[in-house]
Scaffold this motif. Structure first.
Motif, PDB file in Angstrom:
ATOM      1  N   ARG A 156       0.821  -1.208   0.000  1.00 33.58           N
ATOM      2  CA  ARG A 156       0.000   0.000   0.000  1.00 33.58           C
ATOM      3  C   ARG A 156       0.859   1.263   0.000  1.00 33.58           C
ATOM      4  NH1 ARG A 156      -4.008  -1.256   4.918  1.00 33.58           N
ATOM      5  NH2 ARG A 156      -2.014  -2.015   5.745  1.00 33.58           N
ATOM      6  N   PRO A 186      -8.724   3.248  -0.121  1.00 39.22           N
ATOM      7  CA  PRO A 186      -7.319   3.415   0.271  1.00 39.22           C
ATOM      8  C   PRO A 186      -6.877   2.496   1.399  1.00 39.22           C
ATOM      9  CG  PRO A 186      -8.351   5.548  -0.064  1.00 39.22           C
ATOM     10  CD  PRO A 186      -9.457   4.529  -0.100  1.00 39.22           C
ATOM     11  N   GLY A 235      -4.512   3.513  -2.295  1.00 42.97           N
ATOM     12  CA  GLY A 235      -4.873   4.695  -3.073  1.00 42.97           C
ATOM     13  C   GLY A 235      -6.029   4.371  -3.985  1.00 42.97           C
ATOM     14  N   ALA A 241     -10.819   7.615  -2.525  1.00 42.30           N
ATOM     15  CA  ALA A 241      -9.477   7.761  -3.099  1.00 42.30           C
ATOM     16  C   ALA A 241      -9.396   8.939  -4.064  1.00 42.30           C
ATOM     17  CB  ALA A 241      -9.088   6.475  -3.827  1.00 42.30           C
TER      18      ALA A 241
END
Length: 328
Positions: A102, A176, A181, A218
């Motif tokens: 991530r 996210p 994201g 996001a």
């Protein structure tokens, strides 16, 4: 060194149906022995359709299957770090779907554990092995367009139907907490990884990331500037809230003697423009786009070659996206 690479897949979702899964049984000295999905019915169905001997609904059981000696993690990014640690603890090489994590910090922790344990990590940036992209690299290396001056990326992508409307249904890619994201994080990771593959390390990147349409949490639009250690500079724009007629996937590498125009996502023409004229190369993707990269992983594990996409190179895309979205 390993002899026969016996794979287990954790997360047998869409990406494994054609892009990757079947390739494990096609590559020499490689076979797919087990798959895992939390939904037992879906895991059993995948195993039945693809002729996989074993299936699980528990990742730990697959990792500890004594017949499996290499793990492909094809889950959403939020599970990559924890599953990679478990696989490395079991002494089993790890092949991780992109993006590697991530954020850059997660990738760094995976790489630190790989270094500590001596268990190798690979990342599914398969463009490093596809003939289409290797042709772009060849043209650059041969200086067909002279010295490289700058890079320009434009990716405009329409929203998925379930992401819009009065009652949108969020996908994991735009959550996210799961993906890190939005679509930028998912797709731009391929772009930055390939650009570093052909032009060397990016030393600086900055940008603006915003949510304009409000379809999900996001960011849905990103603008960026970046600079390579070589002095080549670049810019990029990514917008995921346009209509289908506006969709564009265009990348240009401009040199002192011409330009190369190509696409990152399933358009097969490479256009080279110089003073001598225009030349077009049409190089379609193979049916199983990860096959050539998987072959390189198997060869490395057998001591017969080197995979171009390691944990160290895979982490770079995450760090660049962190810089651009100002997450570190």
């Amino acid at each position: 060194m390993m002899d026969q690479i016996k794979w287990g897949i954790i997360g047998c979702g869409n990406v494994t149906e054609v892009k990757s899964g079947p390739a494990f049984d096609i590559v020499d000295n490689s076979e797919l022995l087990a798959v895992m999905r939390r939904n037992a019915n879906l895991a059993a169905d995948y195993a039945s359709r693809h002729g996989v001997p074993e299936w699980y609904s528990d990742a730990d059981k697959l990792i500890n299957d004594p017949d499996v000696n290499a793990i492909y993690i094809a889950t959403p990014p939020d599970a990559h770090e924890s599953l990679a640690f478990k696989a490395m603890a079991a002494g089993k090489p790890v092949y991780i779907e992109k993006p590697m994590g991530r954020n850059g910090a997660e990738c760094d922790r995976i790489n630190a554990e790989s270094k500590r344990t001596g268990v190798p990590v690979f990342v599914a940036f398969y463009r490093r092995s596809l003939d289409y992209f290797l042709k772009v690299k060849e043209l650059i290396d041969q200086k067909v367009i002279g010295e490289i001056r700058f890079v320009d990326i434009c990716l405009q992508w329409q929203p998925y139907d379930e992401e819009v409307g009065e009652n949108p249904k969020p996908r994991w890619r735009v959550d996210p907490e799961i993906s890190g994201g939005g679509h930028f994080h998912d797709l731009a990771s391929h772009q930055f990884d390939f650009l570093e593959f052909v032009l060397g390390p990016i030393k600086y990147a900055s940008g603006i990331a915003r949510n304009q349409a409000g379809f999900y949490a996001a960011d849905d639009i990103v603008m960026a500037n970046f600079e390579f250690e070589s002095g080549v500079v670049g810019k990029g724009s990514w917008c995921y809230t346009i209509n289908k007629e506006q969709r564009e996937d265009k990348a240009q590498i401009i040199g002192s003697k011409g330009r190369i125009t190509f696409s990152f996502f399933e358009k097969f023409d490479i256009i080279v423009e110089t003073a001598e004229g225009t030349e077009v190369f049409n190089i379609p993707y193979p049916k199983h786009v990860q096959q050539q990269l998987i072959d390189s992983i198997v060869k490395e594990l057998r001591g017969e070659g080197k995979c171009p996409s390691s944990g160290e190179t895979g982490a770079r895309a995450n760090h660049i996206m962190d810089w651009i979205t100002q997450k570190q």
